[in-house]
Motif scaffolding. Structure first.
Motif, PDB file in Angstrom:
ATOM      1  N   ALA A  27       0.847  -1.197   0.000  1.00  0.00           N
ATOM      2  CA  ALA A  27       0.000   0.000   0.000  1.00  0.00           C
ATOM      3  C   ALA A  27       0.877   1.240   0.000  1.00  0.00           C
ATOM      4  CB  ALA A  27      -0.912   0.005   1.220  1.00  0.00           C
ATOM      5  N   THR A  28       0.557   2.213  -0.842  1.00  0.00           N
ATOM      6  CA  THR A  28       1.326   3.464  -0.920  1.00  0.00           C
ATOM      7  C   THR A  28       0.377   4.637  -0.918  1.00  0.00           C
ATOM      8  OG1 THR A  28       1.317   3.494  -3.337  1.00  0.00           O
ATOM      9  CG2 THR A  28       3.171   2.385  -2.238  1.00  0.00           C
ATOM     10  N   GLY A  29       0.992   5.803  -0.676  1.00  0.00           N
ATOM     11  CA  GLY A  29       0.194   7.026  -0.703  1.00  0.00           C
ATOM     12  C   GLY A  29       1.075   8.229  -1.037  1.00  0.00           C
ATOM     13  N   LEU A  80       4.728   6.792  -1.514  1.00  0.00           N
ATOM     14  CA  LEU A  80       5.336   6.662  -0.191  1.00  0.00           C
ATOM     15  C   LEU A  80       4.642   5.533   0.562  1.00  0.00           C
ATOM     16  CD1 LEU A  80       5.594  10.449   0.749  1.00  0.00           C
ATOM     17  CD2 LEU A  80       7.478   8.915   0.161  1.00  0.00           C
ATOM     18  N   PRO A  81       5.314   4.820   1.374  1.00  0.00           N
ATOM     19  CA  PRO A  81       4.705   3.696   2.100  1.00  0.00           C
ATOM     20  C   PRO A  81       3.541   4.191   2.949  1.00  0.00           C
ATOM     21  CG  PRO A  81       7.094   3.673   2.325  1.00  0.00           C
ATOM     22  CD  PRO A  81       6.740   4.963   1.701  1.00  0.00           C
ATOM     23  N   TYR A  82       2.529   3.437   2.919  1.00  0.00           N
ATOM     24  CA  TYR A  82       1.350   3.761   3.703  1.00  0.00           C
ATOM     25  C   TYR A  82       1.735   3.756   5.181  1.00  0.00           C
ATOM     26  CZ  TYR A  82      -2.965   2.881   6.261  1.00  0.00           C
ATOM     27  OH  TYR A  82      -3.990   2.931   7.184  1.00  0.00           O
ATOM     28  N   GLY A  83       1.267   4.792   5.870  1.00  0.00           N
ATOM     29  CA  GLY A  83       1.506   4.873   7.319  1.00  0.00           C
ATOM     30  C   GLY A  83       2.820   5.514   7.715  1.00  0.00           C
ATOM     31  N   THR A 109      -7.003   6.406  -1.393  1.00  0.00           N
ATOM     32  CA  THR A 109      -8.374   6.902  -1.251  1.00  0.00           C
ATOM     33  C   THR A 109      -8.477   7.958  -0.166  1.00  0.00           C
ATOM     34  OG1 THR A 109      -8.887   5.134   0.308  1.00  0.00           O
ATOM     35  CG2 THR A 109      -9.324   4.697  -2.047  1.00  0.00           C
ATOM     36  N   ASP A 110      -7.395   8.140   0.610  1.00  0.00           N
ATOM     37  CA  ASP A 110      -7.414   9.153   1.671  1.00  0.00           C
ATOM     38  C   ASP A 110      -7.016  10.522   1.114  1.00  0.00           C
ATOM     39  OD1 ASP A 110      -8.064   7.264   3.624  1.00  0.00           O
ATOM     40  OD2 ASP A 110      -5.924   6.759   3.946  1.00  0.00           O
ATOM     41  N   PRO A 111      -7.459  11.575   1.773  1.00  0.00           N
ATOM     42  CA  PRO A 111      -6.985  12.905   1.355  1.00  0.00           C
ATOM     43  C   PRO A 111      -5.460  12.982   1.482  1.00  0.00           C
ATOM     44  CG  PRO A 111      -8.854  13.094   2.834  1.00  0.00           C
ATOM     45  CD  PRO A 111      -8.453  11.647   2.869  1.00  0.00           C
ATOM     46  N   VAL A 112      -4.839  13.685   0.578  1.00  0.00           N
ATOM     47  CA  VAL A 112      -3.377  13.814   0.595  1.00  0.00           C
ATOM     48  C   VAL A 112      -2.972  14.776   1.723  1.00  0.00           C
ATOM     49  CG1 VAL A 112      -1.339  14.537  -0.682  1.00  0.00           C
ATOM     50  CG2 VAL A 112      -3.222  13.353  -1.866  1.00  0.00           C
ATOM     51  N   PRO A 113      -2.192  14.287   2.674  1.00  0.00           N
ATOM     52  CA  PRO A 113      -1.764  15.193   3.766  1.00  0.00           C
ATOM     53  C   PRO A 113      -0.769  16.256   3.243  1.00  0.00           C
ATOM     54  CG  PRO A 113      -0.648  13.095   3.949  1.00  0.00           C
ATOM     55  CD  PRO A 113      -1.642  12.914   2.834  1.00  0.00           C
TER      56      PRO A 113
END
Length: 616
Positions: A27-29, A80-83, A109-113
């Motif tokens: 999972a990435t973000g 980037l790695p999730y969490g 699916t989360d808002p981009v911090p």
């Protein structure tokens, strides 16, 4: 394991550690980075900033990811790695302060911090202070001016030159500062590095620099330049200052008065006025550093020291008036006062002296009788001292007595040379006339004292004589029979001698006897001319009346003044009335005899009436 991230869509390889899994997939973000620039000095901030995105995933620190940030532009880092916990660490961009928020990477699916990176830029001011360290003062105690001193300030920030408010490359930060002057620079970025240099120290012996910032004070250190990194203002007050101090030395001038010569003891006490003018010609310009009069002697010492004269001054010393001296020599007349040194100037005044000798000459026919004196003379001398006349105090006294004891002479010694003197005879001893003559026999008005020589003056007193002739005249009807006796005349004379009336001894005696058998005239000779004399007749020879002429209203006394080589005549007239015995013999008058006879008859009648004594 090696990984790949995307920064603003650009793949970037990183030795990324595996992050959290969702199912069997990794999972990435993403994170977004926003750059903000704040503070009064924001205009000095660069347009882009570099740094790294630092993340920690599953307890493992991931390799820093280089990022370049631009204010107003969002930078996005994907894959980037999730969490993972991420923040940005910036490189130094001259900011006063920097903050970066921390975010946690979510899923797609989360808002981009958003990581917010804020840089603060503050303004700083710089004050340049100029001080002069010197005790040099002029004759009034006022400090000697030095300067102005040229100071330049060159500042850089992030490798580029920066300028304070109101300055530019075309108008550099420079100023000419005098003692106590300041240059205040404002609007510079905090963190700027400024080089402060004094380019012209005006020949100062020492120059020191002291630097003060919020971080503390450095110095004073020797030198004319320093570098200061500016710290932010405290409100509107600068926290940065550079103090440049220039030291200038001083020296001293020692003035010494030497008096010499035969007249030094009596007339060399002063005061003496020394003119001192000092001029300094240095990098600050030509100016007078001391200009005044120094008084030596009189009621002050014969030497003085002028301190705190600006080092390098050239001093001219002169003595406009010699204080009554015949010569004045200043050596040396010009000196240079060096720092920490005392230079001596000696002014030597020579007082020459001369003398006046007075001889008394007594002449005239009355000199032996009346010229014994004493006589007195008085001397008054005037000397030019510093252009003004001054009465001289005569050594030994102004008045001298001339008499037999001192040989009728006097000496005035150690008189100041070139003084003009007047001598007069205050007591002439009763002389008929008195005059003062020079060596040529001419009347003396005034004399000038000659150095090393004696001026001769002769005081001539003349004593003249006169006489009084007394003639006896015998008259009257009884003169033939009763005027044959002795007559005594008496002479009293007084003379004014030096303001006092004194008796005159009469040569040959004051009393003279006149008679028909000897002489009816007598002459009083050798009387001082001008004496006032009175003739009386204490023994009149039985005369019934006397009259003496000339007189002043009393015919019993003749009053005359003795003339000069002339004879004053006095007539004493004695009048005798007729003798009664002579009258009887000539029948002139019988009544006195008749009266006498009647007296005797009366006396007989009284005796005949005397009672008889009874018989026993």
């Amino acid at each position: 394991m090696a990984g790949r991230v995307t920064v603003n869509g650009v793949p970037t390889v990183t030795a990324q550690t595996e992050g959290n899994k969702v199912g069997v997939a990794l999972a990435t973000g993403s994170v977004a980075i926003e750059k903000q620039v704040t503070g009064d000095g924001a205009d000095f901030a660069p347009t882009t900033f570099t740094g790294t995105l630092n993340c920690v995933s599953a307890g493992e620190t991931l390799d820093p990811i280089p990022v370049t940030l631009t204010p107003g532009t969002t930078t996005t880092v994907d894959d980037l790695p999730y969490g993972a916990e991420c923040t940005v660490v910036e490189d130094d961009a001259g900011q006063t302060d920097s903050t970066s928020t921390q975010v946690t990477v979510g899923t797609g699916t989360d808002p981009v911090p958003v990581i917010t990176v804020t840089n603060e830029y503050d303004l700083a001011g710089l004050v340049i202070l100029k001080n002069v360290d010197s005790t040099a003062v002029d004759q009034d105690g006022q400090p000697i001016a030095y300067g102005p001193f040229t100071v330049t300030v060159d500042c850089t920030f992030l490798g580029a030159p920066v300028y304070a408010s109101g300055y530019s490359a075309a108008n550099p930060m420079t100023a000419d500062l005098s003692d106590g002057g300041t240059l205040e620079l404002t609007g510079l970025p905090a963190g700027a590095s400024c080089v402060v240099t004094e380019t012209d120290a005006k020949g100062a012996e020492t120059t020191t620099v002291t630097t003060t910032t919020t971080d503390g004070t450095t110095g004073p250190t020797a030198g004319d330049t320093t570098t200061v990194v500016l710290t932010p203002d405290a409100g509107t007050d600068p926290t940065n200052s550079v103090t440049l101090v220039n030291g200038f030395g001083v020296g001293s001038l020692h003035l010494v008065k030497v008096v010499q010569g035969p007249g030094a003891v009596d007339f060399g006490a002063g005061p003496f006025r020394m003119q001192v003018t000092c001029t300094l010609d240095d990098a600050s310009g030509v100016r007078t550093t001391w200009d005044g009069v120094v008084v030596l002697g009189g009621n002050q010492p014969l030497d003085k020291t002028i301190t705190d004269i600006a080092a390098g001054s050239v001093c001219d010393v002169s003595e406009p008036g010699a204080g009554g001296a015949n010569t004045s020599v200043v050596s040396p007349e010009e000196v240079t006062v060096d720092s920490g040194q005392t230079v001596t100037v000696t002014a030597t005044n020579t007082f020459l002296a001369g003398a006046i000798h007075v001889d008394k000459v007594r002449e005239g026919p009355g000199a032996d009788l009346y010229g014994a004196g004493p006589f007195t003379v008085a001397l008054v001398c005037v000397q030019q001292v510093n252009g003004f006349p001054r009465i001289v105090s005569i050594p030994g006294g102004a008045t001298r007595t001339l008499d037999q004891a001192d040989g009728y002479q006097a000496d005035y010694e150690l008189l100041p040379a070139d003084a003009v003197c007047a001598i007069r005879e205050t007591n002439t001893g009763g002389a008929t006339s008195a005059q003062l003559l020079d060596a040529n026999g001419d009347p003396v008005g005034s004399v000038q004292v000659v150095a090393g020589d004696t001026v001769d003056v002769t005081a001539v007193n003349t004593f003249d004589l006169g006489s009084i002739k007394v003639t006896k005249v015998i008259t009257g009807d009884g003169a033939a029979t009763d005027g044959g006796g002795d007559f005594t005349v008496h002479l009293v004379c007084t003379a004014v001698r030096d303001g006092m009336t004194v008796p005159v001894p009469i040569p040959g005696g004051a009393d003279r006897t006149l008679s028909r058998s000897t002489s009816l005239t007598t002459v009083y000779e050798n009387l001082p001319t001008g004496a006032t004399c009175q003739v009386t007749e204490p023994s009149t020879g039985g005369a019934d009346a006397i009259s003496i002429t000339p007189n002043s209203g009393d015919d019993q006394v003749a009053t005359v003044t003795v003339g000069d080589a002339t004879e004053v005549e006095i007539t004493v007239t004695n009048t005798f009335d007729p003798n009664p015995d002579t009258i009887a013999r000539t029948g002139s008058d019988i009544w006195p005899l008749l009266l006498l006879g009647a007296g005797f008859v009366g006396l007989g009648m009284l005796l005949s009436r005397r009672p008889r004594r009874p018989r026993a």
